[in-house]
Motif scaffolding. Sequence first.
Motif, PDB file in Angstrom:
ATOM      1  N   ASP A 135     -18.804 -30.101  -7.579  1.00  0.00           N
ATOM      2  CA  ASP A 135     -18.063 -30.580  -8.742  1.00  0.00           C
ATOM      3  C   ASP A 135     -16.571 -30.554  -8.408  1.00  0.00           C
ATOM      4  N   SER A 136     -15.832 -31.484  -8.969  1.00  0.00           N
ATOM      5  CA  SER A 136     -14.392 -31.521  -8.718  1.00  0.00           C
ATOM      6  C   SER A 136     -13.640 -31.833 -10.009  1.00  0.00           C
ATOM      7  N   TYR A 137     -12.423 -31.335 -10.066  1.00  0.00           N
ATOM      8  CA  TYR A 137     -11.575 -31.584 -11.231  1.00  0.00           C
ATOM      9  C   TYR A 137     -10.121 -31.328 -10.861  1.00  0.00           C
ATOM     10  N   ARG A 138      -9.214 -31.826 -11.691  1.00  0.00           N
ATOM     11  CA  ARG A 138      -7.782 -31.538 -11.556  1.00  0.00           C
ATOM     12  C   ARG A 138      -7.378 -30.618 -12.701  1.00  0.00           C
ATOM     13  N   ASP A 139      -6.590 -29.618 -12.372  1.00  0.00           N
ATOM     14  CA  ASP A 139      -6.139 -28.688 -13.405  1.00  0.00           C
ATOM     15  C   ASP A 139      -4.889 -29.240 -14.108  1.00  0.00           C
ATOM     16  N   ALA A 140      -4.317 -28.445 -15.000  1.00  0.00           N
ATOM     17  CA  ALA A 140      -3.160 -28.876 -15.790  1.00  0.00           C
ATOM     18  C   ALA A 140      -1.940 -29.182 -14.915  1.00  0.00           C
ATOM     19  N   ASN A 141      -1.895 -28.602 -13.709  1.00  0.00           N
ATOM     20  CA  ASN A 141      -0.799 -28.855 -12.772  1.00  0.00           C
ATOM     21  C   ASN A 141      -1.144 -29.945 -11.765  1.00  0.00           C
ATOM     22  N   ASN A 142      -2.201 -30.677 -12.039  1.00  0.00           N
ATOM     23  CA  ASN A 142      -2.667 -31.790 -11.208  1.00  0.00           C
ATOM     24  C   ASN A 142      -3.140 -31.347  -9.819  1.00  0.00           C
ATOM     25  N   ARG A 143      -3.519 -30.077  -9.702  1.00  0.00           N
ATOM     26  CA  ARG A 143      -4.096 -29.589  -8.446  1.00  0.00           C
ATOM     27  C   ARG A 143      -5.588 -29.894  -8.450  1.00  0.00           C
ATOM     28  N   PHE A 144      -6.067 -30.345  -7.317  1.00  0.00           N
ATOM     29  CA  PHE A 144      -7.467 -30.725  -7.164  1.00  0.00           C
ATOM     30  C   PHE A 144      -8.302 -29.496  -6.797  1.00  0.00           C
ATOM     31  N   HIS A 145      -9.441 -29.325  -7.454  1.00  0.00           N
ATOM     32  CA  HIS A 145     -10.340 -28.197  -7.191  1.00  0.00           C
ATOM     33  C   HIS A 145     -11.753 -28.710  -6.974  1.00  0.00           C
ATOM     34  N   ARG A 146     -12.462 -28.077  -6.049  1.00  0.00           N
ATOM     35  CA  ARG A 146     -13.882 -28.367  -5.816  1.00  0.00           C
ATOM     36  C   ARG A 146     -14.639 -27.062  -6.007  1.00  0.00           C
ATOM     37  N   ILE A 163     -34.955 -18.939   8.739  1.00  0.00           N
ATOM     38  CA  ILE A 163     -34.147 -19.046   9.959  1.00  0.00           C
ATOM     39  C   ILE A 163     -32.664 -18.893   9.630  1.00  0.00           C
ATOM     40  N   TYR A 164     -32.335 -18.927   8.325  1.00  0.00           N
ATOM     41  CA  TYR A 164     -30.968 -18.704   7.873  1.00  0.00           C
ATOM     42  C   TYR A 164     -31.033 -18.293   6.405  1.00  0.00           C
ATOM     43  N   VAL A 165     -30.261 -17.263   6.037  1.00  0.00           N
ATOM     44  CA  VAL A 165     -30.215 -16.771   4.664  1.00  0.00           C
ATOM     45  C   VAL A 165     -28.759 -16.551   4.286  1.00  0.00           C
ATOM     46  N   SER A 166     -28.387 -16.953   3.061  1.00  0.00           N
ATOM     47  CA  SER A 166     -27.017 -16.727   2.602  1.00  0.00           C
ATOM     48  C   SER A 166     -26.994 -16.418   1.110  1.00  0.00           C
ATOM     49  N   THR A 167     -26.138 -15.495   0.743  1.00  0.00           N
ATOM     50  CA  THR A 167     -25.891 -15.182  -0.664  1.00  0.00           C
ATOM     51  C   THR A 167     -24.452 -15.543  -1.039  1.00  0.00           C
ATOM     52  N   SER A 168     -23.882 -16.469  -0.277  1.00  0.00           N
ATOM     53  CA  SER A 168     -22.544 -16.989  -0.549  1.00  0.00           C
ATOM     54  C   SER A 168     -22.639 -18.474  -0.873  1.00  0.00           C
ATOM     55  N   ALA A 169     -21.625 -18.988  -1.522  1.00  0.00           N
ATOM     56  CA  ALA A 169     -21.598 -20.416  -1.836  1.00  0.00           C
ATOM     57  C   ALA A 169     -21.795 -21.238  -0.569  1.00  0.00           C
TER      58      ALA A 169
END
Length: 156
Positions: free
Chosen positions: A78-89, A111-117
Amino acid sequence: MIGIEHGKPLPKGGEIISVGAKAEATSVWDDTGDWDASKATDGGMQTRWASRDTVAQLVFYPDPEKKFNVVNIYEYCDSYRDANNRFHRTNRITDYSLDIFNEADGSWTPIYVSTSAMGDCKSISLPEPISASRVRLNIRSAVESPSIYEIQLINR
Protein backbone atom coordinates in the motif's frame (compact mmCIF):
# COMPACT_ATOMS: atom_id res chain seq x y z
CA MET A 1 24.46 -14.26 -1.92
CA ILE A 2 22.73 -13.33 -5.16
CA GLY A 3 25.66 -11.35 -6.55
CA ILE A 4 24.35 -7.80 -6.11
CA GLU A 5 27.10 -5.37 -5.16
CA HIS A 6 27.02 -1.59 -4.76
CA GLY A 7 28.37 0.17 -7.84
CA LYS A 8 28.42 -3.02 -9.95
CA PRO A 9 25.98 -4.05 -12.69
CA LEU A 10 23.11 -6.35 -11.77
CA PRO A 11 23.82 -10.05 -12.33
CA LYS A 12 22.64 -11.58 -15.60
CA GLY A 13 21.71 -15.08 -16.50
CA GLY A 14 19.73 -17.74 -14.85
CA GLU A 15 16.52 -19.45 -15.80
CA ILE A 16 13.18 -18.57 -14.21
CA ILE A 17 11.56 -21.99 -13.87
CA SER A 18 8.28 -20.89 -12.25
CA VAL A 19 6.76 -18.92 -15.16
CA GLY A 20 3.57 -20.61 -16.25
CA ALA A 21 3.53 -23.09 -13.37
CA LYS A 22 0.08 -24.20 -12.22
CA ALA A 23 -0.90 -22.36 -9.03
CA GLU A 24 -3.63 -22.68 -6.38
CA ALA A 25 -4.58 -20.54 -3.40
CA THR A 26 -6.62 -21.14 -0.27
CA SER A 27 -8.18 -17.70 -0.70
CA VAL A 28 -8.83 -15.42 -3.67
CA TRP A 29 -10.09 -11.82 -3.55
CA ASP A 30 -13.12 -12.50 -5.76
CA ASP A 31 -14.40 -14.84 -8.46
CA THR A 32 -13.75 -12.57 -11.47
CA GLY A 33 -10.47 -14.32 -12.30
CA ASP A 34 -8.60 -11.02 -12.01
CA TRP A 35 -6.86 -12.06 -8.79
CA ASP A 36 -6.52 -15.84 -9.09
CA ALA A 37 -3.40 -17.77 -8.09
CA SER A 38 -2.12 -18.15 -11.65
CA LYS A 39 -1.40 -14.40 -11.72
CA ALA A 40 1.56 -15.01 -9.34
CA THR A 41 3.30 -17.26 -11.88
CA ASP A 42 2.28 -15.66 -15.19
CA GLY A 43 5.60 -13.86 -15.65
CA GLY A 44 4.15 -10.35 -15.49
CA MET A 45 4.27 -7.57 -12.94
CA GLN A 46 1.04 -6.00 -14.24
CA THR A 47 -1.08 -8.79 -12.70
CA ARG A 48 -1.23 -10.20 -9.19
CA TRP A 49 -2.82 -12.79 -6.95
CA ALA A 50 -4.83 -11.31 -4.09
CA SER A 51 -6.29 -13.08 -1.07
CA ARG A 52 -9.51 -12.19 0.68
CA ASP A 53 -8.14 -13.54 3.99
CA THR A 54 -5.08 -12.33 5.91
CA VAL A 55 -3.97 -15.93 6.46
CA ALA A 56 -3.56 -17.79 3.17
CA GLN A 57 -1.47 -20.24 1.20
CA LEU A 58 -0.31 -19.96 -2.37
CA VAL A 59 0.88 -23.29 -3.80
CA PHE A 60 2.47 -23.69 -7.19
CA TYR A 61 3.81 -26.63 -9.14
CA PRO A 62 7.19 -26.07 -10.87
CA ASP A 63 8.83 -28.67 -13.08
CA PRO A 64 10.31 -31.11 -10.50
CA GLU A 65 13.15 -31.93 -12.91
CA LYS A 66 14.49 -28.38 -12.75
CA LYS A 67 16.50 -27.01 -9.84
CA PHE A 68 16.45 -23.52 -8.33
CA ASN A 69 18.65 -21.67 -5.86
CA VAL A 70 17.05 -18.20 -5.75
CA VAL A 71 13.46 -17.27 -4.92
CA ASN A 72 12.14 -13.77 -5.57
CA ILE A 73 8.75 -12.75 -4.17
CA TYR A 74 7.24 -9.44 -5.31
CA GLU A 75 4.64 -8.23 -2.81
CA TYR A 76 1.98 -5.62 -3.50
CA CYS A 77 2.36 -2.79 -0.97
CA ASP A 78 0.00 0.00 0.00
CA SER A 79 1.21 3.53 -0.67
CA TYR A 80 0.14 7.01 0.32
CA ARG A 81 1.39 10.59 0.71
CA ASP A 82 1.28 12.20 4.11
CA ALA A 83 0.35 15.81 4.95
CA ASN A 84 3.92 16.89 4.06
CA ASN A 85 3.66 15.19 0.66
CA ARG A 86 6.13 12.48 1.68
CA PHE A 87 5.56 9.15 -0.04
CA HIS A 88 5.14 6.05 2.17
CA ARG A 89 4.86 2.36 1.31
CA THR A 90 3.58 -0.19 3.79
CA ASN A 91 3.95 -3.92 3.54
CA ARG A 92 1.05 -6.27 4.22
CA ILE A 93 2.67 -9.67 4.88
CA THR A 94 4.29 -9.86 8.32
CA ASP A 95 4.79 -13.59 9.06
CA TYR A 96 5.37 -16.24 6.40
CA SER A 97 7.33 -19.26 5.29
CA LEU A 98 8.37 -20.70 1.96
CA ASP A 99 7.98 -24.48 1.99
CA ILE A 100 8.63 -27.40 -0.34
CA PHE A 101 6.56 -30.56 -0.47
CA ASN A 102 8.09 -33.85 0.66
CA GLU A 103 6.69 -36.53 -1.66
CA ALA A 104 7.88 -39.39 0.58
CA ASP A 105 5.71 -38.55 3.58
CA GLY A 106 3.31 -35.86 2.31
CA SER A 107 4.67 -33.15 4.60
CA TRP A 108 5.87 -29.60 3.96
CA THR A 109 9.48 -28.61 4.75
CA PRO A 110 10.26 -24.92 5.35
CA ILE A 111 13.20 -23.58 3.34
CA TYR A 112 12.76 -20.00 4.58
CA VAL A 113 10.84 -18.54 7.54
CA SER A 114 10.35 -14.88 8.49
CA THR A 115 8.42 -12.99 11.14
CA SER A 116 9.32 -9.62 9.61
CA ALA A 117 7.58 -7.64 6.91
CA MET A 118 8.24 -9.15 3.49
CA GLY A 119 8.98 -5.96 1.59
CA ASP A 120 8.42 -5.02 -2.04
CA CYS A 121 10.84 -7.67 -3.29
CA LYS A 122 12.10 -10.46 -1.09
CA SER A 123 15.07 -12.27 -2.60
CA ILE A 124 16.03 -15.53 -0.95
CA SER A 125 19.31 -17.24 -1.86
CA LEU A 126 19.45 -20.93 -1.03
CA PRO A 127 22.74 -22.55 0.00
CA GLU A 128 22.44 -25.11 -2.80
CA PRO A 129 20.13 -25.79 -5.75
CA ILE A 130 17.01 -27.81 -4.95
CA SER A 131 14.01 -29.12 -6.85
CA ALA A 132 10.42 -29.60 -5.78
CA SER A 133 7.12 -30.71 -7.25
CA ARG A 134 5.27 -28.16 -5.10
CA VAL A 135 6.30 -24.90 -3.48
CA ARG A 136 4.12 -23.09 -0.96
CA LEU A 137 4.08 -19.50 0.24
CA ASN A 138 2.47 -19.95 3.64
CA ILE A 139 1.25 -16.56 4.87
CA ARG A 140 0.61 -16.84 8.60
CA SER A 141 -0.11 -13.18 9.25
CA ALA A 142 -0.76 -10.01 7.28
CA VAL A 143 -2.03 -6.56 8.28
CA GLU A 144 -4.25 -6.43 5.16
CA SER A 145 -5.23 -8.99 2.55
CA PRO A 146 -1.95 -10.21 1.02
CA SER A 147 -1.24 -9.84 -2.66
CA ILE A 148 1.68 -11.10 -4.75
CA TYR A 149 2.68 -9.79 -8.17
CA GLU A 150 5.03 -12.66 -8.93
CA ILE A 151 7.00 -15.51 -7.40
CA GLN A 152 10.12 -16.49 -9.28
CA LEU A 153 12.12 -19.66 -8.80
CA ILE A 154 15.47 -19.06 -10.48
CA ASN A 155 18.26 -21.44 -11.38
CA ARG A 156 21.28 -19.17 -11.36
